[in-house]
Design a protein around this motif. Structure first.
Motif, PDB file in Angstrom:
ATOM      1  N   GLU A  36      -8.437  -2.648  -3.864  1.00 57.81           N
ATOM      2  CA  GLU A  36      -7.260  -2.100  -3.204  1.00 57.81           C
ATOM      3  C   GLU A  36      -6.450  -3.199  -2.522  1.00 57.81           C
ATOM      4  O   GLU A  36      -5.231  -3.139  -2.455  1.00 57.81           O
ATOM      5  N   SER A  41       1.151  -2.857  -2.848  1.00 60.15           N
ATOM      6  CA  SER A  41       1.429  -1.490  -2.398  1.00 60.15           C
ATOM      7  C   SER A  41       2.279  -0.730  -3.399  1.00 60.15           C
ATOM      8  O   SER A  41       2.138   0.481  -3.552  1.00 60.15           O
ATOM      9  N   GLN A  44       0.026   0.837  -6.011  1.00 55.92           N
ATOM     10  CA  GLN A  44      -0.974   1.811  -5.581  1.00 55.92           C
ATOM     11  C   GLN A  44      -0.398   3.214  -5.686  1.00 55.92           C
ATOM     12  O   GLN A  44       0.614   3.534  -5.064  1.00 55.92           O
ATOM     13  N   ARG A  45      -1.037   4.050  -6.475  1.00 54.15           N
ATOM     14  CA  ARG A  45      -0.582   5.421  -6.683  1.00 54.15           C
ATOM     15  C   ARG A  45      -1.776   6.357  -6.658  1.00 54.15           C
ATOM     16  O   ARG A  45      -2.853   6.032  -7.172  1.00 54.15           O
ATOM     17  N   SER A  46      -1.570   7.506  -6.089  1.00 59.66           N
ATOM     18  CA  SER A  46      -2.632   8.509  -6.093  1.00 59.66           C
ATOM     19  C   SER A  46      -2.725   9.141  -7.481  1.00 59.66           C
ATOM     20  O   SER A  46      -1.797   9.062  -8.289  1.00 59.66           O
ATOM     21  N   GLU A  47      -3.862   9.764  -7.732  1.00 62.29           N
ATOM     22  CA  GLU A  47      -4.055  10.410  -9.041  1.00 62.29           C
ATOM     23  C   GLU A  47      -3.041  11.538  -9.251  1.00 62.29           C
ATOM     24  O   GLU A  47      -2.554  11.755 -10.359  1.00 62.29           O
ATOM     25  N   ALA A  48      -2.709  12.245  -8.168  1.00 59.76           N
ATOM     26  CA  ALA A  48      -1.751  13.353  -8.285  1.00 59.76           C
ATOM     27  C   ALA A  48      -0.369  12.836  -8.675  1.00 59.76           C
ATOM     28  O   ALA A  48       0.304  13.399  -9.547  1.00 59.76           O
ATOM     29  N   ASP A  49       0.061  11.705  -8.041  1.00 57.14           N
ATOM     30  CA  ASP A  49       1.369  11.141  -8.369  1.00 57.14           C
ATOM     31  C   ASP A  49       1.401  10.605  -9.793  1.00 57.14           C
ATOM     32  O   ASP A  49       2.389  10.773 -10.514  1.00 57.14           O
TER      33      ASP A  49
END
Length: 409
Positions: A36, A41, A44-49
């Motif tokens: 991480e 930055s 970096q992405r969430s799984e939902a996005d």
């Protein structure tokens, strides 16, 4: 090697291998934290996005990475970087390796096969997307610039002279400890000239400002204002000096020893003239120093510099200096640029015994933009050992000039 030595050697190798694995082995949690930290930055992405990204349906992204890389090999470097900036999905697929290329990071690096400057081509592509926001592509320094801030908020950077040239900035105005103050560049005058009509008499807010100059025992403030007078653009600077405490009182040497400057040619400095390969330097003139000293009461003129610290005044300067000692409000003028000034001394009242000295300076840029461009170079101080007769512009040397008289207010 004997049969008994072989098992011993095998055991020894196994022990060393276990020790090495213990040193290099890290916990899954630590590996996740490190990954991480290495990922920027913007990647970096969430799984939902990532799963809800509508760009996943585009035909280009559904191709395998090998095919995408093959397609990109036919594009120029600046085009590849622009493609990574289209969306986060493209950036995630293509990566940021193209950003680290030296031909983009260096301002003047050329591509040997094409003889082009990839950084310039890249910024020209970006400038199309920021059109209408005020950002402009500067070919002088290969940088995208935001719109210049007003003089009271403008901050001089290492690229200022690179962008507008050595004559692009008036850098002798006082500055604060943070480098901020009243920083005047040619685009400021250009905006003021083009945004006001010749018959306007309203104050030009764009050129206004006020700030405090740090000083250990003086309250030193500079205020700026501008407006058109008879069509001429007049830029006014008011320099206010007063002591921080009632005692000791304000003296003439408090201002003269700063030193204090109002234009390239008028200053209270008594520094010796520098050497020059082409012209004979002269001592600084006495006019500004005399105008300040003569404004003070006789009792507060002690330790004023002697006349031999300056060059001999011209006949016009001699007449002005003689009139200044007669308690008259004299308007002084510079011989080499459209600058006038007057000096006023105000005594403190009974409740506040702090005296005050006010130096009001008026710079004229006349009516038209072409005239302002011509006279602007007269307000820029230039001094150097290799500058010729026409290039030097300081208190030590300046070519003879003539300018039309103007009204101040």
């Amino acid at each position: 090697m004997s049969d008994q030595q072989i098992p011993r050697l095998t055991i020894k190798l196994r022990v060393e291998k276990r020790k090495a694995s213990r040193k290099t082995k890290t916990s899954p949690r630590l590996e996740q934290v490190k990954s991480e930290e290495t990922v920027p930055s913007y990647l970096q992405r969430s799984e939902a996005d990532a799963s809800s990204d509508t760009n996943r349906k585009t035909l280009f992204v559904v191709f395998p990475c090998e095919i995408i890389q093959e397609i990109l090999s036919y594009l120029r470097l600046e085009s590849v970087i622009c493609l990574t900036l289209t969306c986060k999905l493209a950036l995630h697929v293509l990566g940021t390796s193209s950003w680290e290329d030296e031909t983009i990071r260096k301002r003047r690096r050329r591509d040997p096969p094409t003889k082009l400057v990839p950084r310039r081509s890249f910024l020209e592509l970006l400038s199309r997307d920021v059109e209408g926001t005020g950002w402009v592509f500067c070919k002088a320094c290969n940088t995208l610039h935001p719109p210049p801030k007003r003089p009271s908020e403008h901050h001089k950077t290492k690229l200022t002279k690179c962008c507008w040239g050595p004559d692009g900035i008036v850098d002798y105005l006082p500055q604060g400890e943070d480098g901020l103050g009243y920083s005047l560049v040619w685009p400021h005058i250009k905006v003021a000239m083009t945004s006001t009509s010749l018959d306007s008499t309203e104050p030009i807010d764009y050129l206004s400002g006020s700030f405090l100059v740090p000083h250990p025992y003086l309250n030193y403030t500079v205020s700026s204002s501008a407006r058109r007078v008879n069509g001429n653009l007049i830029l006014r600077h008011d320099y206010n000096f007063s002591p921080l405490l009632p005692e000791p009182p304000l003296k003439a040497t408090d201002i003269i020893d700063l030193p204090f400057r109002i234009c390239p040619h008028q200053t209270t400095s008594r520094d010796p003239p520098p050497e020059n390969n082409y012209t004979d330097s002269k001592l600084n003139g006495p006019l500004l120093t005399h105008s300040i000293v003569s404004a003070f009461p006789v009792s507060k003129r002690t330790n004023a510099p002697e006349s031999d610290a300056f060059r001999k005044p011209t006949p016009v300067e001699s007449r002005l200096m003689a009139s200044a000692g007669n308690d008259e409000e004299i308007i002084f003028r510079c011989r080499f640029c459209p600058t006038k000034w007057r000096v006023a001394y105000a005594r403190g009242n009974k409740s506040d015994r702090r005296d005050e000295l006010i130096v009001a300076v008026f710079h004229c840029f006349y009516k038209q933009l072409s005239s302002a461009a011509r006279y602007w170079h007269w307000f820029v101080r230039r001094e150097g050992v290799s500058l010729g007769r026409e290039r030097r512009n300081s208190e030590f040397w300046s070519p003879g000039r003539f300018y039309r008289d103007f009204k101040m207010d």
